[in-house]
Design a protein around this motif. Structure first.
Motif, mmCIF file in Angstrom:
data_model
loop_
_atom_site.group_PDB
_atom_site.id
_atom_site.type_symbol
_atom_site.label_atom_id
_atom_site.label_comp_id
_atom_site.label_asym_id
_atom_site.label_seq_id
_atom_site.Cartn_x
_atom_site.Cartn_y
_atom_site.Cartn_z
ATOM 1 N N SER A 99 0.317 3.811 6.560
ATOM 2 C CA SER A 99 0.603 2.494 5.712
ATOM 3 C C SER A 99 2.340 1.965 5.984
ATOM 4 O O SER A 99 2.518 0.809 6.607
ATOM 5 C CB SER A 99 0.908 2.040 4.444
ATOM 6 O OG SER A 99 1.411 3.254 3.708
ATOM 7 N N VAL A 148 -5.554 3.452 4.419
ATOM 8 C CA VAL A 148 -5.371 2.385 3.990
ATOM 9 C C VAL A 148 -5.471 1.100 4.892
ATOM 10 O O VAL A 148 -4.891 -0.092 4.995
ATOM 11 C CB VAL A 148 -3.102 3.083 3.835
ATOM 12 C CG1 VAL A 148 -3.715 3.607 5.451
ATOM 13 C CG2 VAL A 148 -2.769 2.112 3.079
ATOM 14 N N ALA A 177 -2.120 8.259 3.932
ATOM 15 C CA ALA A 177 -1.755 7.006 3.096
ATOM 16 C C ALA A 177 -0.603 6.501 3.178
ATOM 17 O O ALA A 177 -0.152 5.407 4.250
ATOM 18 C CB ALA A 177 -2.988 6.367 1.928
ATOM 19 N N ALA A 231 0.796 -0.954 0.034
ATOM 20 C CA ALA A 231 0.342 0.132 -0.236
ATOM 21 C C ALA A 231 1.287 0.890 0.202
ATOM 22 O O ALA A 231 1.013 2.117 -0.663
ATOM 23 C CB ALA A 231 -0.865 0.094 1.267
#
Length: 408
Positions: free
Chosen positions: A270, A321, A266, A147
């Motif tokens: 992540s 995410v 995100a 991700a």
């Protein structure tokens, strides 16, 4: 094979795959910017610009099931490698056509379609390649690293593409070609360690086996369909130009910051998940992240403050995410090795459809009721979907404590 507890990046094949994804996805993002820019420069037509997106989407719609079959029949590393080689050839022709001046709108549409077809085959094979090179207990952290690679590329690719087209589309195409070639070399040196069973002869039963497998398992169907409908309704980012220009009055600079905010959120989360992966109360964490996503979407819709809007978009990316990592890990852990390609192909189709139709839904709704009501309605819709999935359609997801579905 890695010692238990070691970082997934100690696995050299996964590290190569991870870096390759950053380069290949960045290349694709740069290509999307450059092709769209060149198409509009050649035709001055918004309709022709829309055809570029359609040319990329149709191959995915038509070839997803064959792509899944291919990923489960043949060596997945080789599929990714060959797809990226073909993409490199297409981009080389775009470079030559731009430099020599013979590139037209039809050439761009054909190039977009071929690139879309290659990505359709590359996507499921690349996703299914992770369980081939990573031990099952490391899949959550592998998903988090994957991700982060995607989000990094989503920031770097469009930004770099936008800068390079100032010097001409050929410059953006050359950079894309270089990134693809680097990715291709890295993929060539990836080594798989888990055996993949070969499929029997192709027939209608095996052709539809990926869909049958997904619909026969509530944990996977609930996970994939949740992505489809939540993203479909919560597509606030598609309306960012309207918010930047008409509501927040920030202009192009503000638009750039607004577009980057979800990806920044995100990437940050992540990277945290690569160290502290979600291992307990999987279902509750999944739905909590979706509630945050929905509330942040509503907050963005009603905000008239640029900084509050940035914060809301940051939360949208951060919560999304978490959901993405949990969903992708649930799918991979609960799918047999020999079915990974077909199931990931179905997953790719659902994700691609939600992204494409989500932008269409947001734009249509904004045209009917305005950008602010459309965004708020989308956030409320995501909340409704979350509650329906939690308590009515797929309660098994809410009670899921670990990634492996309970048998029986």
């Amino acid at each position: 094979m890695n010692p238990k507890g070691s970082s997934v990046l100690h696995n050299r094949s996964f590290l190569r795959l991870w870096i390759a994804r950053i380069f290949s996805t960045s290349a694709f993002q740069m290509l999307s910017v450059a092709i769209g820019w060149q198409m509009y420069a050649l035709t001055d037509s918004a309709f022709q610009l829309g055809l570029v997106g359609l040319a990329q989407f149709l191959p995915m719609l038509l070839l997803t099931l064959p792509a899944g079959q291919t990923a489960d029949r043949y060596d997945r590393r080789t599929i990714v490698y060959l797809c990226q080689l073909m993409e490199s050839v297409v981009v080389l022709l775009l470079v030559l056509g731009s430099l020599q001046g013979w590139l037209g709108s039809l050439h761009l549409l054909v190039a977009a379609a071929i690139l879309g077809a290659c990505r359709t085959f590359e996507g499921p094979a690349s996703a299914a390649l992770v369980p081939d090179i990573v031990d099952r207990e490391q899949l959550p952290k592998a998903a988090a690293w994957s991700a982060s690679a995607m989000q990094t590329a989503m920031i770097v690719g469009p930004s770099l593409g936008g800068v390079l087209v100032v010097w001409g589309t050929a410059a953006a195409y050359i950079a894309s070609l270089a990134a693809l070639l680097i990715s291709t070399v890295l993929i060539f040196f990836v080594k798989t360690v888990h055996f993949v069973k070969k499929l029997d002869a192709v027939n209608m039963d095996t052709f539809l086996s990926g869909l049958k497998f997904v619909f026969a398992r509530k944990i996977i169907l609930g996970t994939i369909s949740l992505d489809l409908f939540a993203v479909l309704l919560g597509g606030a980012t598609a309306l960012l130009p309207i918010f930047a220009e008409d509501i927040l009055k920030t202009g192009s600079l503000g638009l750039g910051l607004l577009r980057s905010a979800p990806a920044v959120g995100a990437i940050l989360v992540s990277l945290i998940l690569t160290r502290y992966s979600v291992e307990k109360s999987i279902g509750k964490t999944l739905f909590a992240s979706l509630v945050v996503f929905a509330l942040a979407t509503i907050l963005f819709g009603v905000s008239h403050s640029f900084w509050l809007s940035l914060f809301a978009l940051f939360l949208i990316g951060a919560s999304d995410v978490v959901s993405v990592v949990i969903r992708s890990t649930l799918v991979q852990v609960n799918t047999p090795q020999e079915m990974q390609g077909r199931v990931n192909a179905v997953n790719s189709l659902f994700i691609g459809t939600s992204n494409q139709l989500g932008e269409f839904e947001s734009g249509t709704m904004a045209g009917l009721v305005g950008a602010v009501p459309a965004t708020v309605i989308g956030g409320l819709g995501t909340l409704v979907i979350t509650v329906m999935w939690m308590y009515w359609l797929f309660p098994v997801l809410r009670t899921q404590k670990t990634y492996m579905a309970e048998k029986g």
